[in-house]
Scaffold this motif. Sequence first.
Motif, short mmCIF file in Angstrom:
data_model
loop_
_atom_site.label_atom_id
_atom_site.label_comp_id
_atom_site.label_asym_id
_atom_site.label_seq_id
_atom_site.Cartn_x
_atom_site.Cartn_y
_atom_site.Cartn_z
N LEU A 29 14.15 5.07 5.35
CA LEU A 29 15.38 5.00 4.56
C LEU A 29 16.06 6.35 4.51
CD1 LEU A 29 14.22 2.59 1.71
CD2 LEU A 29 15.95 2.13 3.46
N ALA A 30 15.25 7.41 4.48
CA ALA A 30 15.84 8.75 4.49
C ALA A 30 16.56 9.03 5.81
CB ALA A 30 14.75 9.80 4.25
N MET A 31 16.06 8.43 6.88
CA MET A 31 16.68 8.63 8.20
C MET A 31 17.94 7.82 8.36
SD MET A 31 13.84 8.11 11.04
CE MET A 31 12.38 9.08 11.13
N PRO B 298 0.83 -1.21 0.00
CA PRO B 298 0.00 0.00 0.00
C PRO B 298 0.87 1.26 0.00
CG PRO B 298 -0.02 -1.03 2.16
CD PRO B 298 0.77 -1.93 1.28
N ALA B 299 0.27 2.35 -0.45
CA ALA B 299 1.03 3.59 -0.62
C ALA B 299 1.63 4.10 0.69
CB ALA B 299 0.14 4.66 -1.25
N ASP B 300 0.90 3.93 1.79
CA ASP B 300 1.46 4.49 3.03
C ASP B 300 2.63 3.65 3.56
OD1 ASP B 300 -1.19 3.61 5.42
OD2 ASP B 300 -0.27 2.47 3.80
N ALA B 301 2.63 2.36 3.27
CA ALA B 301 3.79 1.55 3.65
C ALA B 301 5.00 1.98 2.83
CB ALA B 301 3.51 0.06 3.45
N ILE B 302 4.75 2.25 1.56
CA ILE B 302 5.83 2.72 0.68
C ILE B 302 6.37 4.05 1.20
CG2 ILE B 302 6.34 3.57 -1.64
CD1 ILE B 302 4.30 1.47 -2.68
N ALA B 303 5.45 4.95 1.54
CA ALA B 303 5.88 6.25 2.05
C ALA B 303 6.67 6.10 3.34
CB ALA B 303 4.67 7.15 2.27
N ARG B 304 6.19 5.23 4.22
CA ARG B 304 6.87 5.07 5.50
C ARG B 304 8.24 4.43 5.32
NH1 ARG B 304 5.91 5.07 11.21
NH2 ARG B 304 3.67 5.37 11.01
N ALA B 305 8.36 3.52 4.37
CA ALA B 305 9.67 2.92 4.10
C ALA B 305 10.64 4.01 3.64
CB ALA B 305 9.55 1.82 3.04
N TYR C 198 25.96 0.27 9.96
CA TYR C 198 25.89 0.57 11.39
C TYR C 198 25.26 1.95 11.50
CZ TYR C 198 29.73 -2.85 12.15
OH TYR C 198 30.53 -3.97 12.20
N SER C 199 24.32 2.10 12.40
CA SER C 199 23.76 3.43 12.66
C SER C 199 24.59 4.08 13.76
CB SER C 199 22.31 3.30 13.10
OG SER C 199 22.24 2.79 14.43
N ASP C 200 24.19 5.26 14.18
CA ASP C 200 24.69 5.87 15.41
C ASP C 200 24.59 4.81 16.51
OD1 ASP C 200 24.44 7.26 18.01
OD2 ASP C 200 24.40 9.09 16.81
N SER C 201 25.59 4.77 17.38
CA SER C 201 25.59 3.71 18.40
C SER C 201 24.40 3.80 19.35
CB SER C 201 26.90 3.75 19.21
OG SER C 201 28.00 3.49 18.37
N ARG C 202 23.79 4.97 19.40
CA ARG C 202 22.61 5.12 20.26
C ARG C 202 21.33 4.74 19.52
NH1 ARG C 202 24.76 11.08 21.36
NH2 ARG C 202 25.18 10.70 19.15
N GLY C 203 21.46 4.52 18.20
CA GLY C 203 20.28 4.29 17.38
C GLY C 203 20.07 5.47 16.44
N ILE C 204 19.28 5.26 15.38
CA ILE C 204 19.02 6.30 14.38
C ILE C 204 18.37 7.50 15.05
CG2 ILE C 204 17.65 6.84 12.33
CD1 ILE C 204 17.77 3.78 11.68
N PRO C 205 18.95 8.70 14.89
CA PRO C 205 18.40 9.88 15.57
C PRO C 205 16.90 10.10 15.28
CG PRO C 205 20.54 10.39 14.64
CD PRO C 205 20.20 9.00 14.18
N GLY C 206 16.50 9.89 14.04
CA GLY C 206 15.09 10.10 13.69
C GLY C 206 14.15 9.15 14.43
N VAL C 207 14.58 7.93 14.65
CA VAL C 207 13.74 6.97 15.38
C VAL C 207 13.70 7.34 16.86
CG1 VAL C 207 13.51 4.56 16.12
CG2 VAL C 207 14.15 5.07 13.77
#
Lengths: 488, 489
Positions: free
Chosen positions: B93-95, B82-89, B103-112
């Motif tokens: 991915l942008a984050m 669905p379109a919203d799953a695509i948008a959310r992916a 490897y992300s930031d060791s604390r986790g992705i800042p956006g999340v």
Amino acid sequence: MSTAAAGTPPVTVDTLNPKVLKCEYAVRGEIVTHAQNLQQELQKNPDSLPFDEILYCNIGNPQSLGQQPVTYFREVLSLCDHPALLDKSETHALYSSDAIERAWQILDKIPGRATGAYSHSQGIKGLRDEIAAGIAARDGFHASGDNIFLTDGASPAVHMMMQLLIRSEKDGILCPIPQYPLYSASIALHGGSLVPYFLDEETGWGLEVDELKKQLEEARSKGITVRALVVINPGNPTGQVLAEENQKKIVEFCKNEGLVLLADEVYQENIYVEDKQFHSFKKIARTLGYTDDDLPLVSFQSVSKGYYGECGKRGGYMEVTGFSPEVREQIYKVASVNLCSNVSGQILASLVMNPPKAGDESFESYMEERDGILSSLARRAKALEEAFNSLEGITCNKAEGAMYLFPRLHLPQKAIGAAQAAGTAPDAYYAKRLLEATGIVVVPGSGFGQVPGTWHIRCTILPQEDKIPAIISRFKEFHEKFMDEFRD
Amino acid sequence: MARKPLDYEELNENVKKVQYAVRGELYLRASELQKEGKKIIFTNVGNPHALGQKPLTFPRQVVALCQAPFLLDDPNVGLIFPADAIARAKHYLAMAPGGLGAYSDSRGIPGVRKEVADFIQKRDGYPSDPELIYLTDGASKGVMQILNTIIRNERDGILVPVPQYPLYSAAISLFGGALVPYYLEEEANWGLDFVNIRQSVAEARSKGITVRAMVIINPGNPTGQCLSEATIKELLQFCYHENLVLLADEVYQQNIYQDERPFISARKVLFDMGPPLSREVQLVSFHTVSKGYWGECGQRGGYFEMTNLPPKTVDEIYKVASIALSPNVPGQIFMGLMVNPPKPGDISYLKFAAERLSIPPLKLLTVKSILESLRKRAHMMTDGFNSCRNVVCNFTEGAMYSFPQIRLPPRAIEAAKRAGKAPDVFYCLKLLEATGISTVPGSGFGQKEGVFHLRTTILPAEEDFPAIMSSFKNFNDSFMQQYEGYSRM
């Protein structure tokens, strides 16, 4: 009535576990924090610094610098993430048919096809068996899924073994210098002693058994019980690939001295020279005639390196051979406290050890991707090595494997003086100046250990190939200016 | 022959001391029996998907797309996503520059971490700082990191509820600290007794132990009780006066089966209390994607949030996190999706809400959610146990477990002794062999001396419940008859 110390919060730096305070990990240490701050400055004010972007050459994180994942692996993982896709006919329009088939096979190994359930604490049995088959195909010797412990990357497995082996600071672990600082950090965290053995820079970072013997004896004379030998092959940060004869001597050494051999083999698929090959220590041990009962050996592998470079997935395993059922029970017990490693990472480990074969639909595109990445890494390794060696006051051993170059900086006395005045180690000083002039982030050699009085930096070979010439020229420019400034 | 380093005798004693019954003797025996062909009902671990709970569709769609970003360029992608799953992916991915494989930031992705902070703010009404939120490979890793940071030596004590989820006792053993127990009052619905807690602390201190932290599990595991606001206030006052850091395990915050005591976070209560407590009490709060109505145990997604920890301490915690490089990125995305699910108006909202309600989308009006179903199962199980001879069971107010007390007759206890087993282990093994029901003996969680329990989950499918409870009852009746004779009732 409270008897607690009034006003002092319970958790301050003064009251933390001293082992936490002691451990260090330079790969994401001070210089990287500084780089991140500069990056933020650049975002706010793009013209504020003498460069446009920060180039992170500090960490073996290929996909963060543009390396593409292996398509087939991602197709399979995607289907396993959302098994409902397999029930839709439209899925065939989007995914290759062998990826679909592989996903079915994998899901059949997972009870209830429930990828969201905690698995067996060693990892899903069927996947472990597949990995064992992959090990056997690689080595030509039998491997058992029961000896495999799937973990969130290789690092937790290393921690588990350190935890098992280290009882007090009188327990020592032989580690190469230079080493990947997970080992020094883990030993510090678990309260043990690092017993260094020096790799010989003059002979391409050679590992001499005489050096092992010498360090072992010295440690023992100080009352240290040396429990294990860590060997990183191919080496990090040094990149050397051990010769078979060398490996045989190492195995014999461990056998004779009663040491556990901890074989970090995460770079086994990163070899860039034709005259060297990867031989697992398990294969070498079996070739020498040592069976499962003769030699305690733990071999670590990861999905983070190779040509797959899937660092963010946290997939890996250790294969543990040569110890009693009681000990295996203890390892299982420790693994069970965390319940299990992430299931998607487990699946990926099984794909890495059992990739597409000739005849599979995805085989050709898979091989193209794989060979493309590996040959590019080889070219970048060569280009950077040559560049470093062309500079005044820098000598650099070849990167036979892994993902790094570890050039030696023969720094002029004036530069060393300036570093002292600034209160930093000379290589840290150099790395900071490099960062501030060019945006290139490297890790000072002191983060890995080096012969005292020698200085190095570790630089990855991972920036995309088209960026390498610019990196080289920027580096050259900086270095020449630096030498002009500090030449004796 | 010379001792080898990996001989059993040569191992780290702390490792040998560790116990983790959840996957211990009973589980191993159950696995053996399963291999022999016996049908086993695994109720030993809070693992919903293993017992038939289906994953929610939207998060799986999003992660599947993030896993294979080349799909996003395929014109056919809209056929199965669905379109919203695509948008959310695309949003995630942008984050995550480099995608799932870096490897992300060791604390986790800042956006999340920002999404988590927003969730906390919405839940509690107080702002939360993403810089003080660390994502981890499951909440357990976070708990271990924090305990390892606190425990310096065997004289550092951690207050732990008894019964407790044995991660705490295991971690304290591993790190060489001292477990200071405080007993939950079974007769008072597993309530906290502050007189008893003070006694435990005084006793520990008299033995030279420095009590550093207090663990609270709310809702409780294995006990299921939900804490009232008043109790949490008292807890925070206690920690303030006794100079303890509060470790609030809140992983079951979505699993609430009664209306009198809804979930309220320790952090909210702390800030409601205002200064000086709100500025001084040190608090670490833990959460996960493994429980709630998500049950995504296998993803290993979790976080901890730090409140009132000094910056230098946070730096040290960051340092240790950096050695592990980063938590797994797909698990981080699951966490983002959990705290930031589809909203009314989103394309996938209806389906998402319906799945959460565990019914076909068109039947939204008939309320029978995953949580509703769990509430019903909590009642069925409690009532079922209470109808059994010599079994007494508090109601499961929250979490996922039932923890009935089994009043074992003296002859059963003797038989257990002769068999070399703890009495509740003996009972649970017999239960397993007779019925295939795999539980965890209460000794795995701690209990008062001479009082025995077992822990089971309320997770088996609703339609399987009558058969399971009757199977249990039949076993229990014959066990009690065997060891006590005929009932005098």
